[in-house]
Design an enzyme around this catalytic site. Sequence first.
Site, PDB file in Angstrom:
ATOM      1  N   GLY A 239       0.751  -1.247   0.000  1.00 19.23           N
ATOM      2  CA  GLY A 239       0.000   0.000   0.000  1.00 19.23           C
ATOM      3  C   GLY A 239       0.778   1.292   0.000  1.00 19.23           C
ATOM      4  O   GLY A 239       0.179   2.362  -0.172  1.00 19.23           O
ATOM      5  N   GLU A 275       3.819  -6.776   1.596  1.00 18.76           N
ATOM      6  CA  GLU A 275       3.274  -7.168   0.289  1.00 18.76           C
ATOM      7  C   GLU A 275       3.177  -5.961  -0.640  1.00 18.76           C
ATOM      8  O   GLU A 275       2.095  -5.624  -1.121  1.00 18.76           O
ATOM      9  CB  GLU A 275       1.853  -7.734   0.453  1.00 18.76           C
ATOM     10  CG  GLU A 275       1.701  -8.864   1.421  1.00 18.76           C
ATOM     11  CD  GLU A 275       0.234  -9.104   1.815  1.00 18.76           C
ATOM     12  OE1 GLU A 275      -0.641  -8.258   1.539  1.00 18.76           O
ATOM     13  OE2 GLU A 275      -0.022 -10.153   2.404  1.00 18.76           O
ATOM     14  N   PRO A 276       4.269  -5.274  -0.902  1.00 18.10           N
ATOM     15  CA  PRO A 276       4.166  -4.096  -1.778  1.00 18.10           C
ATOM     16  C   PRO A 276       3.983  -4.507  -3.248  1.00 18.10           C
ATOM     17  O   PRO A 276       4.574  -5.478  -3.702  1.00 18.10           O
ATOM     18  CB  PRO A 276       5.509  -3.389  -1.581  1.00 18.10           C
ATOM     19  CG  PRO A 276       6.450  -4.470  -1.177  1.00 18.10           C
ATOM     20  CD  PRO A 276       5.647  -5.514  -0.463  1.00 18.10           C
ATOM     21  N   GLY A 277       3.146  -3.781  -3.939  1.00 18.33           N
ATOM     22  CA  GLY A 277       2.992  -3.986  -5.376  1.00 18.33           C
ATOM     23  C   GLY A 277       3.411  -2.727  -6.100  1.00 18.33           C
ATOM     24  O   GLY A 277       4.485  -2.625  -6.694  1.00 18.33           O
ATOM     25  N   ARG A 314      -6.637   3.257 -15.527  1.00 12.54           N
ATOM     26  CA  ARG A 314      -6.582   4.007 -14.264  1.00 12.54           C
ATOM     27  C   ARG A 314      -7.183   5.410 -14.351  1.00 12.54           C
ATOM     28  O   ARG A 314      -7.896   5.819 -13.429  1.00 12.54           O
ATOM     29  CB  ARG A 314      -5.141   4.061 -13.714  1.00 12.54           C
ATOM     30  CG  ARG A 314      -4.586   2.657 -13.391  1.00 12.54           C
ATOM     31  CD  ARG A 314      -3.274   2.699 -12.624  1.00 12.54           C
ATOM     32  NE  ARG A 314      -3.489   3.195 -11.288  1.00 12.54           N
ATOM     33  CZ  ARG A 314      -3.285   4.429 -10.895  1.00 12.54           C
ATOM     34  NH1 ARG A 314      -2.774   5.316 -11.712  1.00 12.54           N
ATOM     35  NH2 ARG A 314      -3.554   4.790  -9.666  1.00 12.54           N
ATOM     36  N   TYR A 318     -10.040   5.404 -11.711  1.00 13.54           N
ATOM     37  CA  TYR A 318      -9.680   6.002 -10.409  1.00 13.54           C
ATOM     38  C   TYR A 318      -9.421   7.509 -10.521  1.00 13.54           C
ATOM     39  O   TYR A 318      -8.828   8.078  -9.610  1.00 13.54           O
ATOM     40  CB  TYR A 318      -8.397   5.359  -9.868  1.00 13.54           C
ATOM     41  CG  TYR A 318      -8.387   3.850  -9.795  1.00 13.54           C
ATOM     42  CD1 TYR A 318      -9.203   3.161  -8.899  1.00 13.54           C
ATOM     43  CD2 TYR A 318      -7.527   3.116 -10.600  1.00 13.54           C
ATOM     44  CE1 TYR A 318      -9.157   1.776  -8.824  1.00 13.54           C
ATOM     45  CE2 TYR A 318      -7.478   1.730 -10.530  1.00 13.54           C
ATOM     46  CZ  TYR A 318      -8.299   1.066  -9.637  1.00 13.54           C
ATOM     47  OH  TYR A 318      -8.247  -0.300  -9.562  1.00 13.54           O
ATOM     48  N   CYS A 346     -15.134   4.333 -28.201  1.00 12.82           N
ATOM     49  CA  CYS A 346     -16.400   5.062 -28.300  1.00 12.82           C
ATOM     50  C   CYS A 346     -17.037   5.298 -26.937  1.00 12.82           C
ATOM     51  O   CYS A 346     -18.135   4.804 -26.666  1.00 12.82           O
ATOM     52  CB  CYS A 346     -17.347   4.276 -29.194  1.00 12.82           C
ATOM     53  SG  CYS A 346     -16.543   3.756 -30.702  1.00 12.82           S
ATOM     54  N   GLU A 347     -16.332   5.972 -26.056  1.00 10.61           N
ATOM     55  CA  GLU A 347     -16.881   6.372 -24.762  1.00 10.61           C
ATOM     56  C   GLU A 347     -16.178   7.656 -24.364  1.00 10.61           C
ATOM     57  O   GLU A 347     -14.969   7.759 -24.533  1.00 10.61           O
ATOM     58  CB  GLU A 347     -16.520   5.379 -23.649  1.00 10.61           C
ATOM     59  CG  GLU A 347     -17.058   4.032 -23.779  1.00 10.61           C
ATOM     60  CD  GLU A 347     -17.077   3.312 -22.429  1.00 10.61           C
ATOM     61  OE1 GLU A 347     -16.979   3.973 -21.375  1.00 10.61           O
ATOM     62  OE2 GLU A 347     -17.211   2.096 -22.461  1.00 10.61           O
ATOM     63  N   TYR A 375      -0.781  -1.841 -12.141  1.00 10.99           N
ATOM     64  CA  TYR A 375      -2.199  -1.730 -12.464  1.00 10.99           C
ATOM     65  C   TYR A 375      -2.394  -1.112 -13.854  1.00 10.99           C
ATOM     66  O   TYR A 375      -3.355  -0.387 -14.089  1.00 10.99           O
ATOM     67  CB  TYR A 375      -2.949  -0.956 -11.354  1.00 10.99           C
ATOM     68  CG  TYR A 375      -2.656  -1.537  -9.990  1.00 10.99           C
ATOM     69  CD1 TYR A 375      -3.162  -2.780  -9.633  1.00 10.99           C
ATOM     70  CD2 TYR A 375      -1.813  -0.891  -9.079  1.00 10.99           C
ATOM     71  CE1 TYR A 375      -2.858  -3.357  -8.402  1.00 10.99           C
ATOM     72  CE2 TYR A 375      -1.507  -1.457  -7.853  1.00 10.99           C
ATOM     73  CZ  TYR A 375      -2.034  -2.689  -7.527  1.00 10.99           C
ATOM     74  OH  TYR A 375      -1.720  -3.260  -6.316  1.00 10.99           O
TER      75      TYR A 375
HETATM   76  C1  LIG Z   1      -3.436  -4.936  -3.640  1.00 16.65           C
HETATM   77  C2  LIG Z   1      -2.850  -5.595  -2.461  1.00 16.65           C
HETATM   78  C3  LIG Z   1      -1.506  -5.380  -2.117  1.00 16.65           C
HETATM   79  C4  LIG Z   1      -0.605  -4.438  -2.878  1.00 16.65           C
HETATM   80  O1  LIG Z   1      -0.999  -3.103  -2.784  1.00 16.65           O
HETATM   81  P1  LIG Z   1      -0.033  -1.959  -3.391  1.00 16.65           P
HETATM   82  O2  LIG Z   1      -0.783  -0.717  -3.145  1.00 16.65           O
HETATM   83  O3  LIG Z   1       0.118  -2.251  -4.846  1.00 16.65           O
HETATM   84  O4  LIG Z   1       1.251  -2.020  -2.664  1.00 16.65           O
HETATM   85  C5  LIG Z   1      -0.987  -6.068  -1.045  1.00 16.65           C
HETATM   86  N1  LIG Z   1      -1.749  -6.923  -0.311  1.00 16.65           N
HETATM   87  C6  LIG Z   1      -3.037  -7.160  -0.611  1.00 16.65           C
HETATM   88  C7  LIG Z   1      -3.814  -8.109   0.213  1.00 16.65           C
HETATM   89  C8  LIG Z   1      -3.632  -6.511  -1.688  1.00 16.65           C
HETATM   90  O5  LIG Z   1      -4.917  -6.733  -1.966  1.00 16.65           O
END
Ligand SMILES: *Cc1c(COP(=O)(O)O)cnc(C)c1O
Length: 421
Positions: A239, A275-277, A314, A318, A346-347, A375
């Site tokens: 997050g 759990e960083p994405g 996105r 968002y 077409c939107e 994303y």
């Molecule tokens: C989406 C998600 C993440 C990653 O979130 P980021 O904002 O991309 O870091 C980690 N853990 C869980 C459970 C998620 O659903």
Amino acid sequence: MDHFLYKNGALHAEDISLTEIAAAIKTPFYVYSAATLTRHYQLFTEALSPLPHMVCFAIKSLSNVAVLKLLGDLGAGMDVVSGGEYRRARAAGIPGERIVFSGVGKKRDEMRLALTGGIRQFNVESEPELRALSEVASSLDLTAPITIRVNPDVDAKTHTKIATGKSENKFGIPITRAREVYAEAARLPSIEIIGIDVHIGSQLTELTPFEQAYLKIADLTHQLRADGHKIRRLDLGGGLGIPYSRSSKAPPLPVDYGALIKRIVGNLGCEIQIEPGRLISGNAGLLVASVIYIKKGEGRNFLILDAAMNDLIRPSMYDAHHDIVPVIEPTSNFKATVYDVVGPICETGDTFANGRPLAPLTEGDLVAFRSTGAYGAVMASEYNTRPLVPEVLVKKDHFAVIRQRPTFDEILNRDTIPPWL
Ligand SMILES: *Cc1c(COP(=O)(O)O)cnc(C)c1O
């Protein structure tokens, strides 16, 4: 920081000019920098050292198998949210002991897949899921290692579609009921409690919500231990936000996030997992597109690109801002033109930016959307029968297509006309 810079008048990914990739595979395409992915992963491991820890990349943000292999080879674990993502992680060579299974709606066949293939932990999100997992593991004569995802009722102060830590969100078990649910988990067969999990949302731009959540997790750790549970791992979620615009205030750095984790939960004797994405993948990718037309409207200029909302959703989903830059470096004294930047779909929702000042562009010019590694490609579709956008990985002066653009034959062959029609 990233590795997309102008060199000799053209935007490069590391040592490769984007004009070269565009000439080879045509636009639109995503391009990722191996050096940026590596650096961002390492920022987290450095921030958490010397605590025992594992950084599990949230592969939903960017799930190409080549990217997973790159991160896996550095030692990263993977956070998956479906059986499909589990298969991706395994296809990238990640052992089951480094794969964490998250998500509110795990199905029994997905549980079976992970239990038989090997899994580090399931992050359980409800009591029915806990019972189902116990049944599936028992039927296989296996034990399911679990954490329970608690919902700490904290406001992540982010976009409502990606806030997950308030009591009204669908995620986790209310922290007020956690002791009860851990007691049930301890009674169920084939379940082994490993620790606690929390994830409060995405694109957080302040540390305070993390601090509020982690303080509650620290309290809960003491309570659960007093109840007799072995809590040896804390999964603190992902997050952490990224800067989407050079002009906006920068979110906190991984090093400060790591210091906060150490201060709040560093003395509990737990292994720390995150759990960083987005922070790993977001600024490691660009979406490159071509200008098809420039259309003069009533008091506005429409920059019509060959990328659309199906390639990058996105902005319409968002209200996200992405910096858009020309691939050919503009002169330092250019006079900006204001454009509405749109795709061909077409939107009206197929709009990337309204009233955006950009260097003057003409038909055929290349532009790049910054910060689209996370994303981006993973949320792409073939809406309007636009072929799924390809992906390219660059490492120094090498580049490779890591997902081909499908041919129209491949797309059409997926549909079948029933014999009775
Ligand atoms: C989406 C998600 C993440 C990653 O979130 P980021 O904002 O991309 O870091 C980690 N853990 C869980 C459970 C998620 O659903």
